[in-house]
Design an enzyme around this catalytic site. Sequence first.
Site, short mmCIF file in Angstrom:
data_model
loop_
_atom_site.label_atom_id
_atom_site.label_comp_id
_atom_site.label_asym_id
_atom_site.label_seq_id
_atom_site.Cartn_x
_atom_site.Cartn_y
_atom_site.Cartn_z
N LYS A 254 71.59 15.52 -19.21
CA LYS A 254 71.44 14.06 -19.08
C LYS A 254 71.78 13.36 -20.38
CE LYS A 254 68.28 14.46 -15.29
NZ LYS A 254 66.95 14.94 -14.98
N GLY B 211 70.29 22.37 -17.00
CA GLY B 211 69.41 21.37 -16.40
C GLY B 211 69.48 20.05 -17.13
N SER B 212 68.32 19.42 -17.22
CA SER B 212 68.26 18.02 -17.66
C SER B 212 68.81 17.78 -19.05
CB SER B 212 66.81 17.55 -17.62
OG SER B 212 66.28 17.82 -16.35
N VAL B 213 69.01 18.84 -19.84
CA VAL B 213 69.62 18.64 -21.15
C VAL B 213 70.95 17.91 -21.00
CG1 VAL B 213 70.74 19.91 -23.00
CG2 VAL B 213 68.48 20.59 -22.26
#
Lengths: 568, 194
Positions: A280, A276-278
């Site tokens: 980013k 997931g957003s990791v």
Amino acid sequence: MTERISFESAQTKALDVARTRLLVGGALLAAAFLVVGVRLVDVTIFSDTGPSRQASARSIAVEKRMDRADILDRNGVLLATSLKTASLYGNPTLIVDPKAAARALVGVLPELSEAEVTQKLSSKGEFIWLRRHITPRQQYEVNRLGFPGFQFREEERRVYPLGSLAAHVVGFTGDDNDGLTGIESSFEETLTQRHEDVTLSLDIRVQQILHRELSAQIEKFSAIGGSGIVFDVRTGEVISLVSLPNFDPHEKRKKNTEEAKNARFNRTTLGVYELGSVFKIFNHAIALETGAAKLNSIYDARKPIRAHGFTISDFHAEKRWLTVPEIFTYSSNIGSAKMALDFGTAVQRKFLTDLGLMRRSSIELPEQARPLFPAQWTDLSTMTISYGHGISVSPLHAVTAVAAVVNGGILLPATLIRRDEPPRGERVISAQTSEAMRKLLRLVVENGTGRNADAPGYLVGGKTGTAEKPGKGGYKRKALISSFIGVFPMNAPRYVVMAQLDEPKGIKESYGYATGGWTAAPVVGKVISQVAPLLGLAPIDEGAPDIQRALEINVAASRARGRGIATD
Amino acid sequence: MKRPATLILFALAVIAGGVLFTIAFEVSTLEDRLSVLNEQITEDRDAIHVLRAEWGYLNQPERLDGLSQRYLELQPLDGSQLSDIAALPARPTPAPSTDPAPTNTPSATTSPAIVALSETESPSVETPIAAALAAKPKLKPAAPRRPSRHVRLASQNTSPKATSGAASSDKEALDAALRAIFGNSARNSGDASR
């Protein structure tokens, strides 16, 4: 006269011949004695290898080495060692009455079955194992039975004094003392052939703290498992590696149930997850490195992106134009996807490869998995990968790459073996990009989704990540992988701390949320505040002007600071 | 002429035989002893090995955690408890003392331990540590003058904390305790050496 002379000469001739023969014989003998003499001098005076070695071997007790050397943590704490134990075997030829003998033996060793022992003792031959690795007390009691047919053989047994604490790293051995998993398996040759102790990079104190905090959180949020890593960004050493649930290495093969297999599964290296957003972190790093976006660029995040039948939307939609730092702190999927489209598929692929996210890790564990990524890397893949969907990597992969992003841009190969000096890494991004990323990561903890990870005085930075687990025909909305990757201290990073929970359930305290910011981030914060003093890091005055300046973001930071909410 | 030579040779042979026998005997005794020692060494090594494993087992962090929570009033180290030398305030100048200058004799170095003993009132576990700390500077031969000052400072620093108020009566009590323990020898030896 002539006759006499001739007679004399004949005599002389014979004498001469005899003398010559004597001389030759004497010379041969002399040569032989010379050889013996020289050898004698050589052996007694000069040559001190052969005989004296024998003498010294006899005079000093030779250190009897165990078949397997020890495994130690970075401070010399024993993680695995070998002990001598007695194993009981039967010699059926010496047993007169197998039934009576079996009954007596089962009286002492109740875990044995009488029928089985009777059958074993009735067999032919002179050797049959009855019970391996018994305790000294049991040995004494078996001896007291007084059956000559019960005999013992000394065997070696692998002992793990710390039990399950580092079981996934250390691994375990089989019945014949051969390494089956973990370091026991990958360093089989060092341990058994060269008899050298293996010193790991683990710090058992840190391991314990991470283990304690992680298991408390798993219980709190009724998660089915979790994992955590502490990683030195300067050397690439893994200081701690926890995968829960874990197992007792002494009871390794007793059961082969689903549960036992699940406990042996190493989530940090063998498990691959969409984080997931990791991701980013990497997306922003690529955008800033390639110049596709600058810190003051703005992106339209007013409405979801629709492409190829998919909709990319934000978890907490701001529904406005966002700056690059805002996309990071609010964890905007729309913004990230648009940034990724700006630098394109080829660039994304190249950087992710550079960051080591597309190949096996260098970690010294046999249990590791290759990352999963799309064979056909379309624009849609590029967009989803920008926020960590459509690519699965192990937590260790992510941690290693994050370390490269924050340490000035050098990717160091991850290791479990203590390194006394840092290895030469490969530069993957520039020092300037790395500095900008440090500021962005700090912002997330200061004002964004990662505030629960803060540890006063240690300038924690990091990024949350919450991903839905893939299930049949799509994603499962309720089954989450919630992660947080933290770094501290942000002005000069030393350690990356990662925590991940598998399927946490929201609770009242977290307002029903089970996202990375609510579940994994607090673990990282607690771990950092306890571990930093142990690792010799003094707290920093976060308000000090030079620290403030070092972490200041010129553009839009004030705007991001002004609002600061968001859960994930 | 022949007879003495034979006798001497015979005697030599007997002596040589005797010496040889003694040496051989000695060697065999020593070898027996050696093998016993070797066996012992091996046994001890095995025991050390087992004890190391046991030590590791008893030092399981989780177990220590539990024990410390149950028996000690210690808490995990917090970042706010750490500091460095540079952050400390400057050392205050020592107040002029009416006592004679501190000496470098045992009396000066042993007293803090006794101070600790008498002032904590219960013979605590810390006393040996305090004594060790006080004795440690003495081991440094390079600066023979300084240790006494350090020690004096240490005792000055600890006394107000523990006595808190009734300083003079405590001092008398301390003197009495000192006299009781050392029978004035502590003071006397200090004076004698000067």
